[in-house]
Design an enzyme around this catalytic site. Structure first.
Site, PDB file in Angstrom:
ATOM      1  N   SER A 174      40.538   1.972  57.902  1.00 44.52           N
ATOM      2  CA  SER A 174      40.307   0.562  58.192  1.00 44.52           C
ATOM      3  C   SER A 174      40.944  -0.273  57.081  1.00 44.52           C
ATOM      4  O   SER A 174      40.796   0.043  55.906  1.00 44.52           O
ATOM      5  CB  SER A 174      38.804   0.296  58.248  1.00 44.52           C
ATOM      6  OG  SER A 174      38.560  -1.073  58.465  1.00 44.52           O
ATOM      7  N   ASN A 231      36.328   7.794  72.568  1.00 41.30           N
ATOM      8  CA  ASN A 231      37.158   6.605  72.353  1.00 41.30           C
ATOM      9  C   ASN A 231      38.642   6.999  72.301  1.00 41.30           C
ATOM     10  O   ASN A 231      39.476   6.435  73.006  1.00 41.30           O
ATOM     11  CB  ASN A 231      36.719   5.957  71.031  1.00 41.30           C
ATOM     12  CG  ASN A 231      37.473   4.687  70.706  1.00 41.30           C
ATOM     13  OD1 ASN A 231      37.657   3.825  71.556  1.00 41.30           O
ATOM     14  ND2 ASN A 231      37.932   4.572  69.477  1.00 41.30           N
ATOM     15  N   GLY A 273      28.264   5.927  58.409  1.00 40.26           N
ATOM     16  CA  GLY A 273      29.354   6.685  59.037  1.00 40.26           C
ATOM     17  C   GLY A 273      30.665   5.920  59.024  1.00 40.26           C
ATOM     18  O   GLY A 273      31.418   5.960  59.997  1.00 40.26           O
ATOM     19  N   ASP A 326      40.209  -1.882  67.939  1.00 41.73           N
ATOM     20  CA  ASP A 326      39.139  -2.882  67.877  1.00 41.73           C
ATOM     21  C   ASP A 326      39.106  -3.702  69.170  1.00 41.73           C
ATOM     22  O   ASP A 326      38.040  -3.993  69.706  1.00 41.73           O
ATOM     23  CB  ASP A 326      39.332  -3.806  66.672  1.00 41.73           C
ATOM     24  CG  ASP A 326      38.869  -3.158  65.368  1.00 41.73           C
ATOM     25  OD1 ASP A 326      38.258  -2.068  65.434  1.00 41.73           O
ATOM     26  OD2 ASP A 326      39.102  -3.735  64.298  1.00 41.73           O
ATOM     27  N   ILE A 349      41.900   3.824  64.054  1.00 40.05           N
ATOM     28  CA  ILE A 349      41.660   4.692  62.889  1.00 40.05           C
ATOM     29  C   ILE A 349      41.895   6.150  63.245  1.00 40.05           C
ATOM     30  O   ILE A 349      42.561   6.878  62.538  1.00 40.05           O
ATOM     31  CB  ILE A 349      40.216   4.514  62.347  1.00 40.05           C
ATOM     32  CG1 ILE A 349      39.986   3.058  61.933  1.00 40.05           C
ATOM     33  CG2 ILE A 349      39.991   5.432  61.132  1.00 40.05           C
ATOM     34  CD1 ILE A 349      38.535   2.761  61.497  1.00 40.05           C
ATOM     35  N   SER A 350      41.343   6.566  64.381  1.00 41.75           N
ATOM     36  CA  SER A 350      41.477   7.948  64.881  1.00 41.75           C
ATOM     37  C   SER A 350      41.409   8.946  63.721  1.00 41.75           C
ATOM     38  O   SER A 350      42.399   9.603  63.408  1.00 41.75           O
ATOM     39  CB  SER A 350      42.751   8.126  65.708  1.00 41.75           C
ATOM     40  OG  SER A 350      43.885   7.524  65.157  1.00 41.75           O
ATOM     41  N   LYS A 375      47.117  -1.116  60.223  1.00 31.34           N
ATOM     42  CA  LYS A 375      47.513  -0.579  61.534  1.00 31.34           C
ATOM     43  C   LYS A 375      47.803  -1.694  62.546  1.00 31.34           C
ATOM     44  O   LYS A 375      48.840  -1.675  63.209  1.00 31.34           O
ATOM     45  CB  LYS A 375      46.414   0.329  62.101  1.00 31.34           C
ATOM     46  CG  LYS A 375      46.078   1.529  61.235  1.00 31.34           C
ATOM     47  CD  LYS A 375      44.974   2.364  61.846  1.00 31.34           C
ATOM     48  CE  LYS A 375      43.660   1.646  62.032  1.00 31.34           C
ATOM     49  NZ  LYS A 375      43.035   1.165  60.771  1.00 31.34           N
ATOM     50  N   SER A 376      46.875  -2.640  62.657  1.00 31.60           N
ATOM     51  CA  SER A 376      47.062  -3.711  63.645  1.00 31.60           C
ATOM     52  C   SER A 376      48.254  -4.581  63.265  1.00 31.60           C
ATOM     53  O   SER A 376      49.023  -5.012  64.126  1.00 31.60           O
ATOM     54  CB  SER A 376      45.793  -4.566  63.743  1.00 31.60           C
ATOM     55  OG  SER A 376      44.697  -3.773  64.122  1.00 31.60           O
ATOM     56  N   THR A 377      48.385  -4.831  61.964  1.00 32.84           N
ATOM     57  CA  THR A 377      49.515  -5.635  61.475  1.00 32.84           C
ATOM     58  C   THR A 377      50.836  -4.958  61.840  1.00 32.84           C
ATOM     59  O   THR A 377      51.756  -5.601  62.354  1.00 32.84           O
ATOM     60  CB  THR A 377      49.407  -5.795  59.939  1.00 32.84           C
ATOM     61  OG1 THR A 377      48.143  -6.372  59.629  1.00 32.84           O
ATOM     62  CG2 THR A 377      50.527  -6.650  59.389  1.00 32.84           C
TER      63      THR A 377
HETATM   64  N1  LIG Z   1      52.284  -4.634  54.699  1.00 31.27           N
HETATM   65  C1  LIG Z   1      51.258  -5.362  54.254  1.00 31.27           C
HETATM   66  N2  LIG Z   1      51.305  -5.992  53.068  1.00 31.27           N
HETATM   67  C2  LIG Z   1      50.265  -6.721  52.630  1.00 31.27           C
HETATM   68  N3  LIG Z   1      49.112  -6.911  53.309  1.00 31.27           N
HETATM   69  C3  LIG Z   1      49.025  -6.319  54.496  1.00 31.27           C
HETATM   70  C4  LIG Z   1      50.073  -5.511  55.034  1.00 31.27           C
HETATM   71  N4  LIG Z   1      49.688  -5.038  56.239  1.00 31.27           N
HETATM   72  C5  LIG Z   1      48.453  -5.526  56.435  1.00 31.27           C
HETATM   73  N5  LIG Z   1      48.055  -6.286  55.415  1.00 31.27           N
HETATM   74  C6  LIG Z   1      46.765  -6.987  55.298  1.00 31.27           C
HETATM   75  O1  LIG Z   1      45.740  -6.008  55.213  1.00 31.27           O
HETATM   76  C7  LIG Z   1      44.616  -6.412  55.959  1.00 31.27           C
HETATM   77  C8  LIG Z   1      44.268  -5.339  56.956  1.00 31.27           C
HETATM   78  O2  LIG Z   1      45.300  -5.231  57.932  1.00 31.27           O
HETATM   79  P1  LIG Z   1      44.983  -4.786  59.415  1.00 31.27           P
HETATM   80  O3  LIG Z   1      46.277  -4.742  60.125  1.00 31.27           O
HETATM   81  O4  LIG Z   1      43.903  -5.640  60.019  1.00 31.27           O
HETATM   82  O5  LIG Z   1      44.424  -3.303  59.162  1.00 31.27           O
HETATM   83  P2  LIG Z   1      43.759  -2.281  60.162  1.00 31.27           P
HETATM   84  O6  LIG Z   1      44.158  -2.687  61.562  1.00 31.27           O
HETATM   85  O7  LIG Z   1      44.322  -0.965  59.766  1.00 31.27           O
HETATM   86  O8  LIG Z   1      42.294  -2.364  59.930  1.00 31.27           O
HETATM   87  C9  LIG Z   1      44.961  -7.763  56.588  1.00 31.27           C
HETATM   88  O9  LIG Z   1      44.424  -8.791  55.802  1.00 31.27           O
HETATM   89  C10 LIG Z   1      46.472  -7.781  56.557  1.00 31.27           C
HETATM   90  O10 LIG Z   1      46.958  -9.093  56.470  1.00 31.27           O
HETATM   91 MG   LIG Z   2      43.008  -3.139  63.235  1.00 29.62          MG
END
Ligand SMILES: Nc1ncnc2c1ncn2[C@@H]1O[C@H](COP(=O)(O)OP(=O)(O)O)[C@@H](O)[C@H]1O
Ligand SMILES: [Mg+2]
Length: 206
Positions: free
Chosen positions: A39, A87, A159, A67, A110-111, A43-45
């Site tokens: 987490s 899931n 968990g 999510d 996350i898997s 990943k989403s980014t």
């Molecule tokens: N390459 C990156 N460099 C800096 N910050 C990042 C990067 N990728 C993601 N983040 C930041 O990290 C945080 C978590 O990213 P997110 O994509 O929501 O993670 P996940 O989906 O894995 O939980 C967010 O605030 C995002 O803006």
């Molecule tokens: Mg995410």
């Protein structure tokens, strides 16, 4: 849990238009880009950035975000091991349908368990690209964009992956995203790494 095994008295109906015809129409090959990691690892980014880059170059993709799916398809599931397995199983099956539709399906969740991810890979041999967001726990926890690590440390969430539930890193992933000189690459750079891989492997053309 869903029923396992082959359903009795149910037959497969072959449709007139198949995957290869759809791929020809779309000028690309359907596949699944499966992004796994802690987490807050990004990943989403990454999923959204890959989706944007693919769209800009004329490739059809769709993001299945863990999510987001828990708001609908998987809203009946929690985070105990068997719910996590179900899931992942559902997302794997849906991702397979998207790939069969001819899309570049980007699944970001996350898997945490290797066995569950490998079961999804087995659904799509040769069309499954596993991307490991290899970010240190400290980085994810420091970001704590959703405030969940704080709650997990306080024992208010049980968990939680990386704190009191294991994360099993991939052993043979296709792509690994990691920090360089202690710095996380910008999202567009990480996405570029994935898009270049897809290009090199011929998924972005038919
Ligand atoms: N390459 C990156 N460099 C800096 N910050 C990042 C990067 N990728 C993601 N983040 C930041 O990290 C945080 C978590 O990213 P997110 O994509 O929501 O993670 P996940 O989906 O894995 O939980 C967010 O605030 C995002 O803006
Ligand atoms: Mg995410």
């Amino acid at each position: 849990m869903s029923t396992l095994g082959k359903p009795a008295n149910i037959f497969w109906h072959e449709c007139a238009v198949g995957r290869h015809e759809r791929q020809k129409l779309l000028q690309q090959k359907g596949c699944v880009v499966w992004i796994t990691g802690l987490s807050g690892s990004g990943k989403s980014t990454l999923a959204c950035s890959v989706g944007r880059q693919l769209h800009n170059r004329g490739n059809l993709s769709y993001v299945l975000d863990g999510d987001n799916l828990r708001h609908g398809l998987n809203k009946d599931l929690g985070f105990k091991a068997e719910d996590r397995a179900e899931n992942i199983r559902r997302v794997g099956e849906v991702a397979k349908l998207f790939a069969d539709a001819g899309l570049i399906c980007i699944a970001s969740l996350i898997s945490p368990y290797r066995r569950d991810r490998d079961a999804c890979r087995a659904l799509l041999p040769d069309h499954f690209i596993e991307v490991f967001m290899n970010m240190p726990l400290e980085v994810c926890e420091q970001r704590d964009s959703k405030g969940l690590y704080k709650l997990a440390r306080e024992g208010k969430i049980k968990g939680f992956t990386g704190i009191d539930d294991p994360y099993e890193p991939p052993l043979n992933c296709e792509i690994e995203i990691r920090q360089m000189d202690g710095v996380c690459p910008a999202p567009s750079i990480m996405a570029g790494q994935v898009v270049t891989y897809l290009e090199d492997k011929g998924f972005l053309h038919e």
